[in-house]
Motif scaffolding. Structure first.
Motif, PDB file in Angstrom:
ATOM      1  N   GLU A  14      -4.433  -9.977   0.386  1.00 20.48           N
ATOM      2  CA  GLU A  14      -4.213  -8.828  -0.510  1.00 20.48           C
ATOM      3  C   GLU A  14      -5.530  -8.493  -1.186  1.00 20.48           C
ATOM      4  OE1 GLU A  14      -1.371  -6.732  -1.657  1.00 20.48           O
ATOM      5  OE2 GLU A  14      -3.307  -5.887  -2.244  1.00 20.48           O
ATOM      6  N   ASP A  15      -5.947  -7.228  -1.074  1.00 25.92           N
ATOM      7  CA  ASP A  15      -7.242  -6.860  -1.652  1.00 25.92           C
ATOM      8  C   ASP A  15      -7.149  -6.504  -3.137  1.00 25.92           C
ATOM      9  OD1 ASP A  15      -5.752  -4.662  -0.757  1.00 25.92           O
ATOM     10  OD2 ASP A  15      -7.518  -3.359  -0.804  1.00 25.92           O
ATOM     11  N   ASP A  68      -0.952  -7.771   3.330  1.00 27.14           N
ATOM     12  CA  ASP A  68      -0.976  -6.389   2.857  1.00 27.14           C
ATOM     13  C   ASP A  68      -1.348  -5.486   4.029  1.00 27.14           C
ATOM     14  OD1 ASP A  68      -0.918  -4.230   1.126  1.00 27.14           O
ATOM     15  OD2 ASP A  68      -3.051  -4.455   0.602  1.00 27.14           O
ATOM     16  N   MET A  97      -2.733  -2.130   3.854  1.00 25.34           N
ATOM     17  CA  MET A  97      -4.011  -1.439   3.665  1.00 25.34           C
ATOM     18  C   MET A  97      -5.057  -2.421   3.148  1.00 25.34           C
ATOM     19  SD  MET A  97      -3.134   1.354   4.824  1.00 25.34           S
ATOM     20  CE  MET A  97      -4.550   2.423   4.526  1.00 25.34           C
ATOM     21  N   LYS A  99       5.883  -1.919  -1.789  1.00 25.77           N
ATOM     22  CA  LYS A  99       5.440  -2.025  -3.183  1.00 25.77           C
ATOM     23  C   LYS A  99       5.986  -0.841  -3.977  1.00 25.77           C
ATOM     24  CE  LYS A  99       1.003  -4.018  -1.824  1.00 25.77           C
ATOM     25  NZ  LYS A  99      -0.445  -3.770  -1.773  1.00 25.77           N
TER      26      LYS A  99
HETATM   27 CA    CA Z   1      -4.186  -2.932  -0.220  1.00 27.57          CA
END
Ligand code: CA
Length: 234
Positions: free
Chosen positions: A9-10, A53, A55, A102
């Protein structure tokens, strides 16, 4: 199997929340912030599950899934910010096992993680059980000897064997392709102190043939080796 979970997850705040909650549940957690690190870390640590995640910088979640699916089969739980059907379908077709849109509740995420891990444990247990069963069964085409249950079937039909017939068949099947003398058979199946002679072997071989080679004019399973004894060909 380890219960190591890899979180990819960024978004820093979400990553930290995930790590905190999973660790609190007793899981060992490793986390990374981009797709390439996800691939590298998964290869190195072989986690039990990946929370991925969609993206992400470098490689996105689809790419990561596509690469990892060729090499390993741990559950992948995909996180997506876009509530579009196409993303869900694509994620699952690419090999993700489940997804969450999300924002999601941490409770929901933990429930999904638990379910996925339980499912993959079951698959492993099931495989182990099948392997154990395979060891307990000797198969000679349509003739199947179940060692644990002392049962023999021919084309799926149970055969009624006397205890010594079963022992004899077992001894034969464990020495498949080897010529066995009557003396060897007597010693191994009946034991040293058996009072009877080698004629006993011949009689039991005849009885066994009648059961496992019905209708055959020429025995194909238990072959007579003239002047020596018998050979079981399976
Ligand atoms: Ca993301």
């Amino acid at each position: 199997m380890s219960d190591l979970i890899l979180v990819v997850e960024d978004e820093l705040a979400l990553r930290e929340t995930l790590v905190y909650n999973l660790t609190h549940q007793g899981y060992t957690v490793e986390s990374v912030a981009d797709g390439q690190s996800a691939v590298d870390t998964a290869r190195r640590l072989q986690p039990a599950l990946i929370i991925l995640d969609l993206m992400l910088p470098k490689l996105d979640g689809f790419e990561v899934t596509r690469i990892l699916r060729k090499e390993m089969n741990m559950p992948i739980l995909m996180l997506t910010a876009r509530d579009e059907e196409i993303d869900r379908v694509l994620g699952l077709e690419m090999g993700a096992d489940d997804y969450l849109t999300k924002p999601f509740s941490m409770r929901e995420l933990l429930a999904r993680v638990k379910a996925q891990l339980r499912r993959s444990h079951l698959v492993v247990d099931d495989l182990a059980e099948k392997t154990a069963q395979a060891v307990e069964t000797l198969v000679f085409n349509d003739l199947v000897i179940n060692l644990t249950r002392h049962e023999v079937t021919l084309s799926g039909q149970p055969l009624i064997l006397k205890p010594k017939e079963f022992d004899l068949l077992l001894y034969f099947s464990r020495n498949r392709g080897h010529v066995l003398t009557r003396e060897q058979i007597l010693e191994q199946v009946w034991g040293w102190d058996f009072a009877g002679g080698s004629r006993t072997v011949d009689v039991h071989v005849r009885w066994l043939r009648e059961k496992i080679e019905p209708g055959a004019d020429e025995p194909a399973r238990i072959i007579t080796i003239r002047g020596v004894g018998y050979r079981f060909d399976g």
